[in-house]
Design an enzyme around this catalytic site. Structure first.
Site, short mmCIF file in Angstrom:
data_model
loop_
_atom_site.label_atom_id
_atom_site.label_comp_id
_atom_site.label_asym_id
_atom_site.label_seq_id
_atom_site.Cartn_x
_atom_site.Cartn_y
_atom_site.Cartn_z
N HIS A 57 -0.89 -5.89 17.81
CA HIS A 57 -0.60 -4.63 17.12
C HIS A 57 -1.88 -3.80 17.08
O HIS A 57 -2.79 -4.10 16.31
CB HIS A 57 -0.10 -4.97 15.70
CG HIS A 57 0.18 -3.80 14.83
ND1 HIS A 57 0.36 -3.94 13.47
CD2 HIS A 57 0.33 -2.47 15.10
CE1 HIS A 57 0.60 -2.74 12.95
NE2 HIS A 57 0.58 -1.85 13.91
N MET B 253 6.41 -0.01 10.19
CA MET B 253 5.46 -0.42 9.14
C MET B 253 6.13 -0.25 7.78
O MET B 253 6.63 0.82 7.46
CB MET B 253 4.19 0.45 9.20
CG MET B 253 3.29 0.22 10.40
SD MET B 253 2.76 -1.48 10.65
CE MET B 253 1.94 -1.86 9.11
N GLY C 240 -3.38 -1.13 7.61
CA GLY C 240 -4.81 -1.27 7.30
C GLY C 240 -5.15 -2.54 6.54
O GLY C 240 -6.21 -3.11 6.74
N PHE C 241 -4.24 -2.96 5.67
CA PHE C 241 -4.56 -4.11 4.83
C PHE C 241 -3.35 -5.02 4.64
O PHE C 241 -2.22 -4.53 4.55
CB PHE C 241 -5.07 -3.66 3.46
CG PHE C 241 -6.33 -2.84 3.55
CD1 PHE C 241 -7.58 -3.47 3.57
CD2 PHE C 241 -6.27 -1.46 3.67
CE1 PHE C 241 -8.75 -2.72 3.70
CE2 PHE C 241 -7.44 -0.70 3.80
CZ PHE C 241 -8.67 -1.33 3.82
N GLY C 242 -3.61 -6.30 4.56
CA GLY C 242 -2.57 -7.25 4.21
C GLY C 242 -2.40 -7.27 2.70
O GLY C 242 -3.16 -6.63 1.96
N GLY C 243 -1.38 -7.96 2.23
CA GLY C 243 -1.21 -8.18 0.79
C GLY C 243 -0.68 -7.00 0.01
O GLY C 243 -0.73 -7.00 -1.22
N GLY D 37 4.64 -5.80 6.92
CA GLY D 37 3.98 -5.44 5.67
C GLY D 37 4.78 -5.82 4.44
O GLY D 37 5.93 -5.41 4.29
N GLY E 156 2.08 -12.06 6.76
CA GLY E 156 0.67 -12.41 6.70
C GLY E 156 0.36 -13.27 5.50
O GLY E 156 0.36 -14.51 5.56
N SER E 157 0.17 -12.62 4.34
CA SER E 157 -0.24 -13.38 3.16
C SER E 157 0.83 -14.36 2.68
O SER E 157 0.50 -15.41 2.14
CB SER E 157 -0.69 -12.45 2.04
OG SER E 157 0.10 -11.31 2.01
C1 DX5 Z 1 -1.20 -4.31 8.00
C2 DX5 Z 1 -0.96 -5.23 9.16
C3 DX5 Z 1 -0.07 -6.34 8.83
C4 DX5 Z 1 -0.59 -7.31 7.80
C5 DX5 Z 1 0.61 -7.75 7.00
O1 DX5 Z 1 -1.82 -3.16 8.45
O2 DX5 Z 1 -0.40 -4.53 10.25
O3 DX5 Z 1 0.33 -7.06 10.01
O4 DX5 Z 1 -1.23 -8.41 8.32
O5 DX5 Z 1 0.17 -8.49 5.93
P1 DX5 Z 1 1.12 -8.91 4.71
O6 DX5 Z 1 2.22 -9.72 5.29
O7 DX5 Z 1 0.21 -9.67 3.83
O8 DX5 Z 1 1.63 -7.62 4.10
ZN ZN Z 2 0.48 -5.68 12.01
#
Ligand code: DX5
Ligand code: ZN
Length: 227
Positions: free
Chosen positions: A66, A140, A145-148, A179, A200-201
Site C-alpha cells: 500500500h 480507507m 498515516g497511522f495504525g490504531g 483501518g 494491524g493493531s
Molecule cells: C493506515 C494504514 C493501515 C494501518 C491499519 O494508514 O494504511 O494499514 O496499518 O492499522 P489498524 O488496523 O491498527 O487501524
Molecule cells: Zn494500509
C-alpha cells in the site's frame, strides 16, 4: 468470493519482523499488508523497498503493498522488483484519471496486480469507468498515516456503492478495507461488500497474533455467508 484477512505489519514489532510474519502465515493468512509512507503524502514515515525485499525469500504470502506516497510512479519499479504481488496507489496522488490509468499500466507491466485506494473523504464516483483497470480497490476507513485509529462508519455506504459499481464494471474486483478493523467492527465492511480486511493493531497488538487473525477470519466468513 474469497475472504482474506491481510495483517498489516505496521503494527508488528520490527525487531522480530520475520517471526511476526511467520505467525500470521502459520495461522493461515494469505495476504500480508505492507504500508509504505513517505512523510509527505501522509504525516508519517515507515519503510521502503528494502523491507519488502528482505521479507520476500522467507514468505509465500501475497505481498499487498500500500503506497501512501506522493509521485508513486517513480517508485513502482522498486517495489515490484522487491517482490510485491500487488501495488496499490492512492487516487489522490494522481492529478487526473489518465495519470491513474498510466500508474495501473505501469504496475501491470511487471506482471503483478494493481490497486487503487481512496481516502475517507474521497467519493467512490472518482473511480467510475475505471474499475476494470484495477484488480482491487482499497477503501480507507481511517485517515491514512497511522495504525490504531477508530473505524469511520460512514465508509460503509461507500463500500456498498463500490460493490454495486463493480457488479457492472468488474465483477471480480476485490474490495479491501483498511483501518480500525477488529472483532467489534469487522462485520460492517464485510456486510457492505468488502472481501479483504486489513488488520494491524487488532492482530499484531494481540497477545497471540495468529489466534487473533483466525478469529477475525471466522467472523468475516460468518458475516459473508449472510450476504
Ligand atoms: C493506515 C494504514 C493501515 C494501518 C491499519 O494508514 O494504511 O494499514 O496499518 O492499522 P489498524 O488496523 O491498527 O487501524
Ligand atoms: Zn494500509
Amino acid at each position: 468470493m474469497k475472504i482474506e484477512i491481510a495483517p498489516s505489519i505496521l503494527a508488528a514489532d520490527v525487531y522480530s519482523l520475520g517471526q511476526e510474519v511467520a505467525k500470521v502465515e502459520d495461522a493461515g493468512c494469505r495476504y500480508l499488508h505492507i504500508d509504505i509512507m513517505d512523510g509527505h503524502f501522509v504525516p508519517n514515515l515507515s519503510y521502503g523497498p528494502h523491507v519488502v525485499k528482505c521479507l520476500r525469500p522467507h514468505s509465500n504470502m501475497f505481498f499487498d503493498v500500500h503506497l501512501m506516497i506522493s509521485d508513486p510512479g517513480k517508485y513502482i519499479e522498486d517495489y515490484a522488483r522487491a517482490g510485491a504481488d500487488l501495488i496499490t496507489v492512492h487516487a489522490e496522488a494522481a492529478e487526473t484519471a489518465e495519470e491513474l490509468l498510466a500508474l495501473a499500466e505501469q504496475i501491470h507491466s511487471f506482471g503483478i496486480q494493481a490497486g487503487v485506494s481512496i481516502k475517507p473523504g474521497t467519493p467512490a464516483e472518482v473511480l467510475t469507468g475505471i474499475l476494470d483497470k484495477f484488480e482491487l480497490v482499497l477503501v480507507m476507513s481511517v485517515e491514512p498515516g497511522f495504525g490504531g485509529q477508530s473505524y469511520i462508519e460512514s465508509v460503509n455506504e461507500k463500500i456498498r456503492i463500490l460493490r454495486e459499481m463493480a457488479e457492472e464494471e468488474n465483477p471480480d474486483l476485490d474490495i479491501e478495507v483498511d483501518g480500525g478493523i477488529g472483532k467489534a467492527t469487522i462485520a460492517m465492511p464485510v456486510c457492505a461488500g468488502a472481501n479483504i480486511l486489513v488488520a494491524g493493531s487488532s492482530v499484531f497488538g494481540a497477545e497471540d497474533a495468529g489466534q487473533a487473525a483466525r478469529e477475525l477470519y471466522a467472523l468475516a466468513v460468518q458475516e459473508a455467508e449472510k450476504r
